[in-house]
Design a protein around this motif. Sequence first.
Motif, PDB file in Angstrom:
ATOM      1  N   GLU A  63     -10.296 139.924   7.502  1.00  0.00           N
ATOM      2  CA  GLU A  63      -8.881 139.857   7.151  1.00  0.00           C
ATOM      3  C   GLU A  63      -8.317 141.211   6.764  1.00  0.00           C
ATOM      4  OE1 GLU A  63      -6.629 136.592   4.636  1.00  0.00           O
ATOM      5  OE2 GLU A  63      -7.616 138.008   3.274  1.00  0.00           O
ATOM      6  N   THR A  64      -9.123 142.060   6.124  1.00  0.00           N
ATOM      7  CA  THR A  64      -8.608 143.312   5.564  1.00  0.00           C
ATOM      8  C   THR A  64      -8.964 144.543   6.388  1.00  0.00           C
ATOM      9  OG1 THR A  64     -10.564 143.621   4.153  1.00  0.00           O
ATOM     10  CG2 THR A  64      -8.727 142.352   3.232  1.00  0.00           C
ATOM     11  N   GLN A  65      -9.705 144.391   7.482  1.00  0.00           N
ATOM     12  CA  GLN A  65     -10.063 145.537   8.311  1.00  0.00           C
ATOM     13  C   GLN A  65      -8.801 146.232   8.834  1.00  0.00           C
ATOM     14  OE1 GLN A  65     -11.676 144.472  12.294  1.00  0.00           O
ATOM     15  NE2 GLN A  65     -11.328 142.339  11.670  1.00  0.00           N
TER      16      GLN A  65
ATOM     17  N   ASN B  73     -10.696 145.779  16.113  1.00  0.00           N
ATOM     18  CA  ASN B  73     -10.308 146.925  16.939  1.00  0.00           C
ATOM     19  C   ASN B  73     -10.782 148.213  16.271  1.00  0.00           C
ATOM     20  OD1 ASN B  73      -8.439 146.170  19.304  1.00  0.00           O
ATOM     21  ND2 ASN B  73      -7.568 144.961  17.647  1.00  0.00           N
ATOM     22  N   PHE B  74     -11.844 148.799  16.783  1.00  0.00           N
ATOM     23  CA  PHE B  74     -12.351 150.037  16.197  1.00  0.00           C
ATOM     24  C   PHE B  74     -12.415 151.145  17.242  1.00  0.00           C
ATOM     25  CE2 PHE B  74     -13.986 146.635  13.510  1.00  0.00           C
ATOM     26  CZ  PHE B  74     -13.551 147.075  12.269  1.00  0.00           C
ATOM     27  N   SER B  75     -11.292 151.285  17.962  1.00  0.00           N
ATOM     28  CA  SER B  75     -11.190 152.317  18.983  1.00  0.00           C
ATOM     29  C   SER B  75     -12.419 152.253  19.889  1.00  0.00           C
ATOM     30  CB  SER B  75     -11.022 153.681  18.315  1.00  0.00           C
ATOM     31  OG  SER B  75     -10.742 154.684  19.257  1.00  0.00           O
ATOM     32  N   TRP B  76     -13.017 153.421  20.195  1.00  0.00           N
ATOM     33  CA  TRP B  76     -14.187 153.425  21.087  1.00  0.00           C
ATOM     34  C   TRP B  76     -15.496 153.535  20.304  1.00  0.00           C
ATOM     35  CZ3 TRP B  76     -10.299 157.250  21.826  1.00  0.00           C
ATOM     36  CH2 TRP B  76     -10.537 158.469  21.182  1.00  0.00           C
TER      37      TRP B  76
ATOM     38  N   THR C 191     -12.054 146.468   1.129  1.00  0.00           N
ATOM     39  CA  THR C 191     -10.906 146.025   0.350  1.00  0.00           C
ATOM     40  C   THR C 191     -10.834 144.499   0.335  1.00  0.00           C
ATOM     41  OG1 THR C 191      -9.523 146.232   2.327  1.00  0.00           O
ATOM     42  CG2 THR C 191      -9.568 148.102   0.837  1.00  0.00           C
ATOM     43  N   ARG C 192     -10.469 143.957  -0.827  1.00  0.00           N
ATOM     44  CA  ARG C 192     -10.390 142.503  -0.972  1.00  0.00           C
ATOM     45  C   ARG C 192      -9.011 141.956  -0.623  1.00  0.00           C
ATOM     46  NH1 ARG C 192     -15.212 144.779  -2.192  1.00  0.00           N
ATOM     47  NH2 ARG C 192     -16.536 143.451  -3.506  1.00  0.00           N
TER      48      ARG C 192
ATOM     49  N   ASP D 263      -0.745 153.483  14.035  1.00  0.00           N
ATOM     50  CA  ASP D 263      -1.038 152.197  13.398  1.00  0.00           C
ATOM     51  C   ASP D 263      -2.180 152.331  12.388  1.00  0.00           C
ATOM     52  OD1 ASP D 263       0.154 149.669  15.424  1.00  0.00           O
ATOM     53  OD2 ASP D 263       0.301 151.747  16.021  1.00  0.00           O
ATOM     54  N   TRP D 264      -3.203 153.090  12.747  1.00  0.00           N
ATOM     55  CA  TRP D 264      -4.317 153.292  11.816  1.00  0.00           C
ATOM     56  C   TRP D 264      -3.861 154.043  10.575  1.00  0.00           C
ATOM     57  CZ3 TRP D 264      -9.666 152.429  11.343  1.00  0.00           C
ATOM     58  CH2 TRP D 264     -10.203 151.583  12.299  1.00  0.00           C
ATOM     59  N   GLN D 265      -3.019 155.043  10.721  1.00  0.00           N
ATOM     60  CA  GLN D 265      -2.545 155.775   9.556  1.00  0.00           C
ATOM     61  C   GLN D 265      -1.658 154.902   8.672  1.00  0.00           C
ATOM     62  OE1 GLN D 265      -3.665 158.508   8.425  1.00  0.00           O
ATOM     63  NE2 GLN D 265      -4.924 158.917  10.226  1.00  0.00           N
ATOM     64  N   MET D 266      -0.956 153.957   9.261  1.00  0.00           N
ATOM     65  CA  MET D 266      -0.165 153.027   8.463  1.00  0.00           C
ATOM     66  C   MET D 266      -1.067 152.166   7.574  1.00  0.00           C
ATOM     67  SD  MET D 266       3.103 153.481   8.933  1.00  0.00           S
ATOM     68  CE  MET D 266       3.807 151.930   8.357  1.00  0.00           C
ATOM     69  N   TRP D 267      -2.259 151.821   8.066  1.00  0.00           N
ATOM     70  CA  TRP D 267      -3.205 151.051   7.240  1.00  0.00           C
ATOM     71  C   TRP D 267      -3.655 151.889   6.049  1.00  0.00           C
ATOM     72  CZ3 TRP D 267      -8.543 151.654   6.102  1.00  0.00           C
ATOM     73  CH2 TRP D 267      -9.141 150.543   5.511  1.00  0.00           C
TER      74      TRP D 267
END
Length: 484
Positions: free
Chosen positions: A194-196, A258-261, A341-342, A390-394
């Motif tokens: 859920e938090t990835q 989704n962890f890129s490559w 992260t919880r 998108d990753w930087q937004m996380w």
Amino acid sequence: MAAMEWFTPWFSVPGYELSRLVLQRAMAAVYLVAFFSAATQFRALLGERGLVPATAFVRRVPFRASPSLFHWRCDDRFTGACAWAGVVLAAAVLAGAADAVPLWASMVMWALLWLLYLSFVNVGQIFYSFGWESLLLEAGFLTIFLGNAETDPPVLTLWLMRWLLFRVEFGAGLIKWRGDECWRKLTCLYYHHETQPMPGPLSWFFHHLPKRMHRVEVAANHVAQLIVPFGLFCPQPVATIAAALIIITQLWLVMSGNFSWLNWLTIVLAFAAVDTSPLTGTPASDTAPLWFVVVVCLMTALIAVLSYWPARNLLSRTQQMNRSFNALHLVNTYGAFGSVTRVRQEIVIEGTDEEEITPETVWREYEFKGKPGGVYRLPRQFAPYHLRLDWQMWFAALSPAYTRGWFEPFLSKLLENDPVTLRLLHANPFPQQPPAHVRALLYRYRFTTREERRETGAWWHRTLVREFVPPVALSGQRGGRRPR
């Protein structure tokens, strides 16, 4: 020739030709995706008018600290040409061009791919600060010395690739075991799906697996990362079995997020340990030329020396993850999710075309391509493509410290309806004219329950936490201020 016949038994290893073919073609495919990501995103993020311009970076950082072709020239036309050149070259290698030319020319092709991508990573700053960038560079460097159809695969290069795979897996396992206690209690997957950073289309379903299954997942992960990697250095067929187990666990991760490559490249490296002789036999290839033997041996000596620092890091109680010890990104440390992260928080950016902000102002939401936004939108599958914004937004939702230097320029670009920046997004709610104001809100997100999903059709439930950035406007607009 007699001397070379003496070299062959220990330098080259028959039976791995098919593994090398799969490994090299898959490496070319990863390069293709990486360069395509640069071609479609670099200008908006790091171009001359990007959020964090690379031109300013190369002016303040010397070449020796961050080697890159872009120290020579760093305008949008040149960086774009390099990105598309990488796409074309990777596509050619994927189609078999490196096996259709002499060995030296094949090595030049792989070296050019590595040099071009190094140039992007070394000026990419926060948008290229991910561990899989260094992993691609290290794996890509080793691929230069893997030979082509003219020779059997060099055993030294295959062992160095196994050493790289070992560090990726064992380093990730250690950072988990030494980090968050939920890994030791087998409970991290109660939260992780859920938090990835960027859930995939199956993440909601993975999250709702029984807790017993989540504990089994974590236990299996510990086995796959802390025990199985040692099998890579064992005689066959143990090494092949270890590689197969790593491939299976990585495919599980591919399905769940989704962890890129990262996962795909780990799968690619596993083929360095797969003996395909039961399928293909051990056909004899041409003897490796002496110059190639010398070059591979020198490269092996270099990697052996550089391995001191990451090996020491693995044994350290203060283990670091995803760190490069040199500017060429050779022999790095790896790892992920030392802490989990919880609670998931997301930054939602909204705009309005109203000049005056009142309690009745209507705000419209910007939708990103990959990160959660609208609660009815199923998370998409983008990996191995890397959505850098998108990753930087996380990360930004974790702490405002991660917004330094790029977030306010991003808001300014939205206020200008900058077309290059808007191409990074899924939907622009102001297609005709720019908004008068934009703001950012912080929400707490969670996956809906099965009951909520049946009743509402929503994949997410969100609750407003606070205002992240108050309404801002471009300088000179009535009632507004420019983001700082």
